[in-house]
Design a protein around this motif. Structure first.
Motif, mmCIF file in Angstrom:
data_model
loop_
_atom_site.group_PDB
_atom_site.id
_atom_site.type_symbol
_atom_site.label_atom_id
_atom_site.label_comp_id
_atom_site.label_asym_id
_atom_site.label_seq_id
_atom_site.Cartn_x
_atom_site.Cartn_y
_atom_site.Cartn_z
ATOM 1 N N THR A 1 0.846 -1.183 0.000
ATOM 2 C CA THR A 1 0.000 0.000 0.000
ATOM 3 C C THR A 1 0.882 1.233 0.000
ATOM 4 O OG1 THR A 1 -1.753 -1.133 1.220
ATOM 5 C CG2 THR A 1 -1.785 1.278 1.244
ATOM 6 N N ILE A 2 0.761 2.038 -1.043
ATOM 7 C CA ILE A 2 1.585 3.239 -1.183
ATOM 8 C C ILE A 2 0.816 4.443 -0.654
ATOM 9 C CG2 ILE A 2 2.766 4.753 -2.811
ATOM 10 C CD1 ILE A 2 4.089 1.998 -2.384
ATOM 11 N N HIS A 3 1.480 5.233 0.179
ATOM 12 C CA HIS A 3 0.862 6.424 0.753
ATOM 13 C C HIS A 3 1.441 7.727 0.190
ATOM 14 C CE1 HIS A 3 -1.529 4.286 3.724
ATOM 15 N NE2 HIS A 3 -0.477 3.529 3.980
ATOM 16 N N SER A 4 2.608 7.665 -0.435
ATOM 17 C CA SER A 4 3.205 8.886 -0.979
ATOM 18 C C SER A 4 4.107 8.547 -2.146
ATOM 19 C CB SER A 4 4.006 9.626 0.106
ATOM 20 O OG SER A 4 4.522 10.846 -0.375
ATOM 21 N N THR A 5 4.007 9.341 -3.215
ATOM 22 C CA THR A 5 4.902 9.214 -4.368
ATOM 23 C C THR A 5 5.565 10.560 -4.603
ATOM 24 O OG1 THR A 5 2.984 9.662 -5.795
ATOM 25 C CG2 THR A 5 3.645 7.363 -5.542
ATOM 26 N N ARG A 6 6.886 10.540 -4.831
ATOM 27 C CA ARG A 6 7.630 11.781 -5.018
ATOM 28 C C ARG A 6 8.702 11.584 -6.089
ATOM 29 N NH1 ARG A 6 3.891 13.531 -3.013
ATOM 30 N NH2 ARG A 6 3.616 14.608 -1.016
ATOM 31 N N TRP A 7 8.750 12.517 -7.055
ATOM 32 C CA TRP A 7 9.820 12.489 -8.043
ATOM 33 C C TRP A 7 11.153 12.795 -7.375
ATOM 34 C CZ3 TRP A 7 9.298 10.543 -12.727
ATOM 35 C CH2 TRP A 7 8.036 10.514 -13.305
ATOM 36 N N ILE A 8 12.183 12.102 -7.795
ATOM 37 C CA ILE A 8 13.541 12.416 -7.349
ATOM 38 C C ILE A 8 14.064 13.507 -8.272
ATOM 39 C CG2 ILE A 8 15.860 11.541 -6.953
ATOM 40 C CD1 ILE A 8 14.636 8.755 -6.626
ATOM 41 N N GLY B 1 5.373 3.499 1.652
ATOM 42 C CA GLY B 1 4.128 3.006 2.214
ATOM 43 C C GLY B 1 4.364 1.871 3.180
ATOM 44 N N THR B 2 3.467 0.872 3.139
ATOM 45 C CA THR B 2 3.529 -0.227 4.092
ATOM 46 C C THR B 2 3.312 -1.565 3.395
ATOM 47 O OG1 THR B 2 1.164 0.005 4.582
ATOM 48 C CG2 THR B 2 2.692 1.162 6.019
#
Length: 370
Positions: A21-28, A38-39
């Motif tokens: 389960t993904i809670h945050s996505t961020r470009w590098i 996530g978890t």
């Protein structure tokens, strides 16, 4: 209005089903990679790094940690580093060097329980103050951290009554246009929105938008305050023009002007759902994407009024709010889109996650024509 030939379109480019389960996505920044945090099903923390590789998303790094992660930011990272700040379900604020993630380079018990939101600023912009990370937690506390000073937060805003503390769901740093000025927005589950002045450690502005505040963002963090967006429960988007602050409270029930002097407006989404957040386009601060609980994303443009401020009957300046134009929208998932991030390097490129355990990369076309 945008004519048909120059109308932006939201296109899904790639998607990948996951077992976490993904809670945050961020470009590098500076790369064609993004991080998803996530978890796992066993409640441990997941950090995955993906790379755009032609028609596929390639998993290039995966790290498991003891505690599950709720939120993340690169905002306080130095230009040459890939240091990711994460907030965990156990209340820990940690900073990880993705080049050597075995142990965090910063680790603090920031809150008594879940860190719902983090935001960082200062790492990638010269002349705009120190690198700092803001955290908001279920304990109702809002704190600001300098990773060079690990012993305690550099600023803390605690609830007056710990027994009746409201859950802080969102934080955002802004107004950081020189080495001294910086403000912090915090949004709570009861609809309170507070703006803290980090130079004086005081409340500069506060309002209640009547619904829980799921997301907050200044249109640009490194300029004098211009405007900001609050995304809320019950299909609500609130946009405030923060250029001019009237010295007197607005009249009761005046939905146009908010309270304590910022002109504001409310946008009601057509379909009743939670608005999880709003992300401003890095290359155009007047355009933002809202992502919602029905799995849809919607692109908006803010149009300024002919006059941004007028004088009241006492000669005091007060702001004038503009209008929102919805440019386009697209359903991406059958589940809430809980995280969204624009690429800082390529205009229109975005990554998002949803509770269907899928990450998606997409493109918005014709943004240069707006």
């Amino acid at each position: 209005m945008v004519d048909a030939q120059s109308q932006p379109q939201i296109l899904e480019h790639l998607n990948k089903s996951l077992t976490v389960t993904i809670h945050s996505t961020r470009w590098i920044p500076g790369t064609a990679r993004f991080v998803a945090v996530g978890t796992y099903a066993r409640s441990t923390g997941c950090i995955q790094v993906y790379e755009l590789a032609g028609p596929e998303l390639k998993l290039v790094q995966e790290v498991e940690k003891r505690d599950g992660f709720k939120c993340a930011t690169f905002g306080a990272a130095a230009p040459a580093s890939q240091q990711l700040a994460t907030g965990s379900f156990k209340g820990r604020l940690q900073v990880w060097d993705l080049g050597a993630p075995a142990a965090p380079v910063f680790d603090a018990q920031a809150h008594a329980s879940i860190i719902n939101a983090v935001d960082g600023f200062g790492g990638r912009t010269r002349g705009c103050g120190p690198p700092e990370i803001a955290t908001g937690g279920r304990d109702g506390c809002v704190r600001v951290w300098d990773v060079r000073q690990p012993d305690a937060p550099v600023a803390a805003f605690e609830p007056a009554d710990s027994g009746g503390a409201r859950d802080c769901w969102a934080v955002a740093l802004g107004n950081s246009h020189d080495d001294e000025e910086r403000c912090l927005l915090a949004g709570y589950d009861n609809g309170d929105v507070k703006m803290f002045d980090l130079r004086t450690n005081t409340v500069r502005w506060e309002a209640n938008v009547k619904n829980g505040v799921c997301g907050l963002q200044f249109d640009r963090a490194d300029i004098k305050m211009n405007k900001f967006v609050a995304a809320c429960l019950e299909s609500q988007l609130h946009v405030y023009d923060a250029r001019t602050q009237h010295p007197r409270e607005a009249s009761a029930g005046d939905a146009r002007s908010g309270s304590l002097g910022f002109a504001g407006m409310t946008e009601k989404l057509a379909r009743g759902t939670t608005v999880w957040g709003a992300a401003h386009l890095p290359q155009n601060r007047d355009v933002f994407m809202a992502h919602s609980g029905d799995g849809e994303v919607a692109l908006y443009r803010y149009r300024y009024p002919d006059q941004r401020k007028v004088k009241d009957q006492d000669g005091k300046e007060m702001g004038v709010v503009g209008k929102l134009e919805r440019l386009c929208h697209k359903p991406l998932s059958s589940q809430p889109v809980n995280s969204f991030d624009w690429s800082p390097d390529r205009q229109g490129l975005f990554v998002c996650s949803a509770f269907d355990q899928c990450v998606r990369v997409g493109v918005v076309t014709k943004l240069d024509k707006l």
